[in-house]
Scaffold this motif. Sequence first.
Motif, PDB file in Angstrom:
ATOM      1  N   SER A  30       0.829  -1.208   0.000  1.00  0.00           N
ATOM      2  CA  SER A  30       0.000   0.000   0.000  1.00  0.00           C
ATOM      3  C   SER A  30       0.862   1.257   0.000  1.00  0.00           C
ATOM      4  CB  SER A  30      -0.908   0.014   1.232  1.00  0.00           C
ATOM      5  OG  SER A  30      -1.546   1.270   1.368  1.00  0.00           O
ATOM      6  N   ARG A  31       0.339   2.291  -0.651  1.00  0.00           N
ATOM      7  CA  ARG A  31       1.037   3.585  -0.644  1.00  0.00           C
ATOM      8  C   ARG A  31       1.140   4.168   0.758  1.00  0.00           C
ATOM      9  NH1 ARG A  31      -2.215   7.011  -4.953  1.00  0.00           N
ATOM     10  NH2 ARG A  31      -3.912   5.948  -3.837  1.00  0.00           N
ATOM     11  N   SER A  32       0.242   3.754   1.643  1.00  0.00           N
ATOM     12  CA  SER A  32       0.238   4.290   3.014  1.00  0.00           C
ATOM     13  C   SER A  32       1.104   3.472   3.971  1.00  0.00           C
ATOM     14  CB  SER A  32      -1.201   4.337   3.544  1.00  0.00           C
ATOM     15  OG  SER A  32      -1.777   3.041   3.562  1.00  0.00           O
ATOM     16  N   ALA A  33       1.741   2.421   3.477  1.00  0.00           N
ATOM     17  CA  ALA A  33       2.573   1.584   4.348  1.00  0.00           C
ATOM     18  C   ALA A  33       3.749   2.373   4.893  1.00  0.00           C
ATOM     19  CB  ALA A  33       3.063   0.362   3.578  1.00  0.00           C
ATOM     20  N   VAL A  34       4.030   2.220   6.178  1.00  0.00           N
ATOM     21  CA  VAL A  34       5.168   2.897   6.791  1.00  0.00           C
ATOM     22  C   VAL A  34       6.429   2.073   6.570  1.00  0.00           C
ATOM     23  CG1 VAL A  34       3.706   4.038   8.499  1.00  0.00           C
ATOM     24  CG2 VAL A  34       4.733   1.797   9.021  1.00  0.00           C
ATOM     25  N   ALA A  35       7.578   2.677   6.863  1.00  0.00           N
ATOM     26  CA  ALA A  35       8.871   2.042   6.574  1.00  0.00           C
ATOM     27  C   ALA A  35       9.000   0.668   7.227  1.00  0.00           C
ATOM     28  CB  ALA A  35      10.005   2.953   7.033  1.00  0.00           C
ATOM     29  N   GLU A  36       8.519   0.538   8.475  1.00  0.00           N
ATOM     30  CA  GLU A  36       8.637  -0.742   9.168  1.00  0.00           C
ATOM     31  C   GLU A  36       7.835  -1.831   8.462  1.00  0.00           C
ATOM     32  OE1 GLU A  36       7.906   2.114  10.523  1.00  0.00           O
ATOM     33  OE2 GLU A  36       9.581   2.539  11.873  1.00  0.00           O
ATOM     34  N   GLN A  37       6.664  -1.482   7.956  1.00  0.00           N
ATOM     35  CA  GLN A  37       5.847  -2.459   7.232  1.00  0.00           C
ATOM     36  C   GLN A  37       6.510  -2.882   5.922  1.00  0.00           C
ATOM     37  OE1 GLN A  37       2.367   0.144   7.207  1.00  0.00           O
ATOM     38  NE2 GLN A  37       1.217  -1.372   8.402  1.00  0.00           N
ATOM     39  N   VAL A  38       7.103  -1.908   5.237  1.00  0.00           N
ATOM     40  CA  VAL A  38       7.780  -2.223   3.981  1.00  0.00           C
ATOM     41  C   VAL A  38       8.961  -3.157   4.232  1.00  0.00           C
ATOM     42  CG1 VAL A  38       9.098  -1.267   2.041  1.00  0.00           C
ATOM     43  CG2 VAL A  38       7.060  -0.074   2.870  1.00  0.00           C
ATOM     44  N   THR A  76       9.455 -13.309  -8.483  1.00  0.00           N
ATOM     45  CA  THR A  76       8.586 -12.279  -7.931  1.00  0.00           C
ATOM     46  C   THR A  76       7.878 -11.510  -9.036  1.00  0.00           C
ATOM     47  OG1 THR A  76      10.073 -12.034  -6.045  1.00  0.00           O
ATOM     48  CG2 THR A  76       8.494 -10.255  -6.436  1.00  0.00           C
ATOM     49  N   TYR A  77       6.556 -11.394  -8.926  1.00  0.00           N
ATOM     50  CA  TYR A  77       5.732 -10.604  -9.828  1.00  0.00           C
ATOM     51  C   TYR A  77       5.345  -9.307  -9.121  1.00  0.00           C
ATOM     52  CZ  TYR A  77       5.059 -14.676 -12.873  1.00  0.00           C
ATOM     53  OH  TYR A  77       5.250 -15.743 -13.724  1.00  0.00           O
ATOM     54  N   THR A  78       5.531  -8.177  -9.794  1.00  0.00           N
ATOM     55  CA  THR A  78       5.183  -6.901  -9.190  1.00  0.00           C
ATOM     56  C   THR A  78       4.891  -5.859 -10.255  1.00  0.00           C
ATOM     57  OG1 THR A  78       5.937  -5.120  -7.706  1.00  0.00           O
ATOM     58  CG2 THR A  78       7.617  -6.221  -9.032  1.00  0.00           C
ATOM     59  N   ALA A  79       4.011  -4.912  -9.915  1.00  0.00           N
ATOM     60  CA  ALA A  79       3.777  -3.758 -10.785  1.00  0.00           C
ATOM     61  C   ALA A  79       4.711  -2.617 -10.436  1.00  0.00           C
ATOM     62  CB  ALA A  79       2.320  -3.298 -10.680  1.00  0.00           C
ATOM     63  N   ALA A  80       5.369  -2.706  -9.267  1.00  0.00           N
ATOM     64  CA  ALA A  80       6.354  -1.697  -8.838  1.00  0.00           C
ATOM     65  C   ALA A  80       5.787  -0.281  -8.956  1.00  0.00           C
ATOM     66  CB  ALA A  80       7.652  -1.842  -9.632  1.00  0.00           C
ATOM     67  N   ILE A  81       4.603  -0.054  -8.394  1.00  0.00           N
ATOM     68  CA  ILE A  81       3.945   1.247  -8.485  1.00  0.00           C
ATOM     69  C   ILE A  81       4.182   2.080  -7.235  1.00  0.00           C
ATOM     70  CG2 ILE A  81       1.705   2.409  -8.661  1.00  0.00           C
ATOM     71  CD1 ILE A  81       0.770  -0.051 -10.294  1.00  0.00           C
ATOM     72  N   SER A  82       3.826   1.545  -6.067  1.00  0.00           N
ATOM     73  CA  SER A  82       4.025   2.306  -4.829  1.00  0.00           C
ATOM     74  C   SER A  82       5.504   2.357  -4.475  1.00  0.00           C
ATOM     75  CB  SER A  82       3.246   1.656  -3.681  1.00  0.00           C
ATOM     76  OG  SER A  82       3.847   0.426  -3.298  1.00  0.00           O
ATOM     77  N   LYS A  83       5.870   3.281  -3.604  1.00  0.00           N
ATOM     78  CA  LYS A  83       7.278   3.391  -3.195  1.00  0.00           C
ATOM     79  C   LYS A  83       7.755   2.118  -2.511  1.00  0.00           C
ATOM     80  CE  LYS A  83       7.580   8.420  -2.864  1.00  0.00           C
ATOM     81  NZ  LYS A  83       7.875   9.597  -1.995  1.00  0.00           N
ATOM     82  N   GLY A  84       6.874   1.483  -1.742  1.00  0.00           N
ATOM     83  CA  GLY A  84       7.245   0.229  -1.095  1.00  0.00           C
ATOM     84  C   GLY A  84       7.523  -0.867  -2.099  1.00  0.00           C
ATOM     85  N   GLU A  85       6.661  -0.986  -3.116  1.00  0.00           N
ATOM     86  CA  GLU A  85       6.868  -1.979  -4.175  1.00  0.00           C
ATOM     87  C   GLU A  85       8.158  -1.699  -4.931  1.00  0.00           C
ATOM     88  OE1 GLU A  85       2.048  -2.405  -4.836  1.00  0.00           O
ATOM     89  OE2 GLU A  85       3.299  -1.536  -6.407  1.00  0.00           O
ATOM     90  N   GLN A  86       8.422  -0.425  -5.213  1.00  0.00           N
ATOM     91  CA  GLN A  86       9.642  -0.061  -5.928  1.00  0.00           C
ATOM     92  C   GLN A  86      10.875  -0.396  -5.107  1.00  0.00           C
ATOM     93  OE1 GLN A  86       9.045   4.085  -6.797  1.00  0.00           O
ATOM     94  NE2 GLN A  86       7.374   3.689  -8.236  1.00  0.00           N
ATOM     95  N   HIS A  87      10.813  -0.151  -3.810  1.00  0.00           N
ATOM     96  CA  HIS A  87      11.950  -0.468  -2.934  1.00  0.00           C
ATOM     97  C   HIS A  87      12.220  -1.971  -2.926  1.00  0.00           C
ATOM     98  CE1 HIS A  87      14.658  -0.545   0.464  1.00  0.00           C
ATOM     99  NE2 HIS A  87      13.798  -1.272   1.171  1.00  0.00           N
ATOM    100  N   ILE A  88      11.172  -2.766  -2.831  1.00  0.00           N
ATOM    101  CA  ILE A  88      11.343  -4.218  -2.815  1.00  0.00           C
ATOM    102  C   ILE A  88      11.870  -4.714  -4.160  1.00  0.00           C
ATOM    103  CG2 ILE A  88      10.090  -6.411  -2.706  1.00  0.00           C
ATOM    104  CD1 ILE A  88       8.302  -5.084  -0.565  1.00  0.00           C
ATOM    105  N   ALA A  89      11.300  -4.201  -5.258  1.00  0.00           N
ATOM    106  CA  ALA A  89      11.768  -4.610  -6.589  1.00  0.00           C
ATOM    107  C   ALA A  89      13.225  -4.228  -6.795  1.00  0.00           C
ATOM    108  CB  ALA A  89      10.898  -3.965  -7.669  1.00  0.00           C
ATOM    109  N   ARG A  90      13.595  -3.043  -6.345  1.00  0.00           N
ATOM    110  CA  ARG A  90      14.988  -2.598  -6.502  1.00  0.00           C
ATOM    111  C   ARG A  90      15.932  -3.495  -5.703  1.00  0.00           C
ATOM    112  NH1 ARG A  90      14.043   2.198  -5.542  1.00  0.00           N
ATOM    113  NH2 ARG A  90      14.399   2.240  -3.288  1.00  0.00           N
ATOM    114  N   THR A  91      15.551  -3.850  -4.494  1.00  0.00           N
ATOM    115  CA  THR A  91      16.406  -4.707  -3.665  1.00  0.00           C
ATOM    116  C   THR A  91      16.561  -6.088  -4.284  1.00  0.00           C
ATOM    117  OG1 THR A  91      15.657  -3.524  -1.678  1.00  0.00           O
ATOM    118  CG2 THR A  91      16.721  -5.660  -1.360  1.00  0.00           C
TER     119      THR A  91
END
Length: 381
Positions: free
Chosen positions: A240-248, A265-280
């Motif tokens: 979620s876009r509202s997820a805090v850093a600890e949740q991500v 891993t399948y992802t749309a990499a839209i929210s900042k959390g998704e982008q962070h996970i995809a980048r890692t």
Amino acid sequence: MSTQAMDKGQGKRRPVDTTRHHRENGWDYRGRAIYHFTLPVEARYPLFGVLEGESAEKAFVKLNPFGRQVCRMLSGLAQFYEQKGYALKVLTQMVMPDHIHLVIQVLEPLPQSIGAVVRGFKSACTKIYKEEYFSSGENAAKVHGEGEEAPVHFARIFAGRGSIWQQDPAYYHERILHAPGQLRRMIDYVKDNPRRLWLKTRNPDLFRLHRHTEAHGLSFTSMGNHFLLDWPDRQAVEVSRSAVAEQVEERLRTVLAAAHNGAVTYTAAISKGEQHIARTLREQGYPLVVLLNDGFPKEGSPHERYYKPGGVYFEACSRGQLLLLEPTEQVFQDAGIQSAVQETLRRKAEARHFSYTPIPLAAQRYRFVALNEIAQRLSLA
């Protein structure tokens, strides 16, 4: 620099074509700025030279006589235009076999737009080519045809054409520097072109655009490692876009653990959390399938044949680590996808105590939620 040729190119006045804007509306093209220009040869014929080198890291472009002359013209571009009242600085340049990259800085407001400089340079190149190389045979090259590779004189290839450059109504492709750090990325990209071309030519299947890829009953445009679709272990990432850093970070730990155990891993990499996970995941070398919305050139467009993913996606593709999927319109209209999206949006609205009204399929919000639903369907198939 051929003064006569440049003057001839600069002096031509073209009517304004208001339909050609990939230009930035409202941008002052006479003002101070830094630009990255890409100038492709018509049909991407290797007019300037050939790529050589025994590895990607040692790749370089061996310029032919015309390519060397064009390179000298680029090096003298700022000095030539200084005599005409243009304050310019060439920050970096690269003459590739079939296109040119130029990063140029406008130091002071210009008498005409920067487009006049680009068009003047292009016209000068065409004039010199026709006068000095058109019939000489010096710029023969190997091109792929129906049969075997064979030397083809560019005099035959360009017979009847008014320009050596791609016949694009925009005349050239540009990127304007807007953000801190962008200049270094521009320059690094230009300098890295031979290495990237070497990787692409040695891994053609990983950079081939497929218009009709079927995956679990859905249709996509795709590029990358298609074997990832057959991987038995899969996971989808939605944050979620509202997820805090600890949740991500907690989600990242579980995703990395599954990836370490062999999951794609399948992802749309839209929210900042998704982008962070995809980048890692990408940085650690784990395979990714990324869902895109309007990520590829339109079918039949002049850029379709030469498209390649940019930046880090290019590197991941070259290693077979990535598959890019863009759903077709039929997928967005799929009854199952529509139902799942509207239910997700309804649930979110009710959680915030809002009444819910279905949104149109063309809305960006619908399409972003749909990408996550598609990722879920693919990961569970």
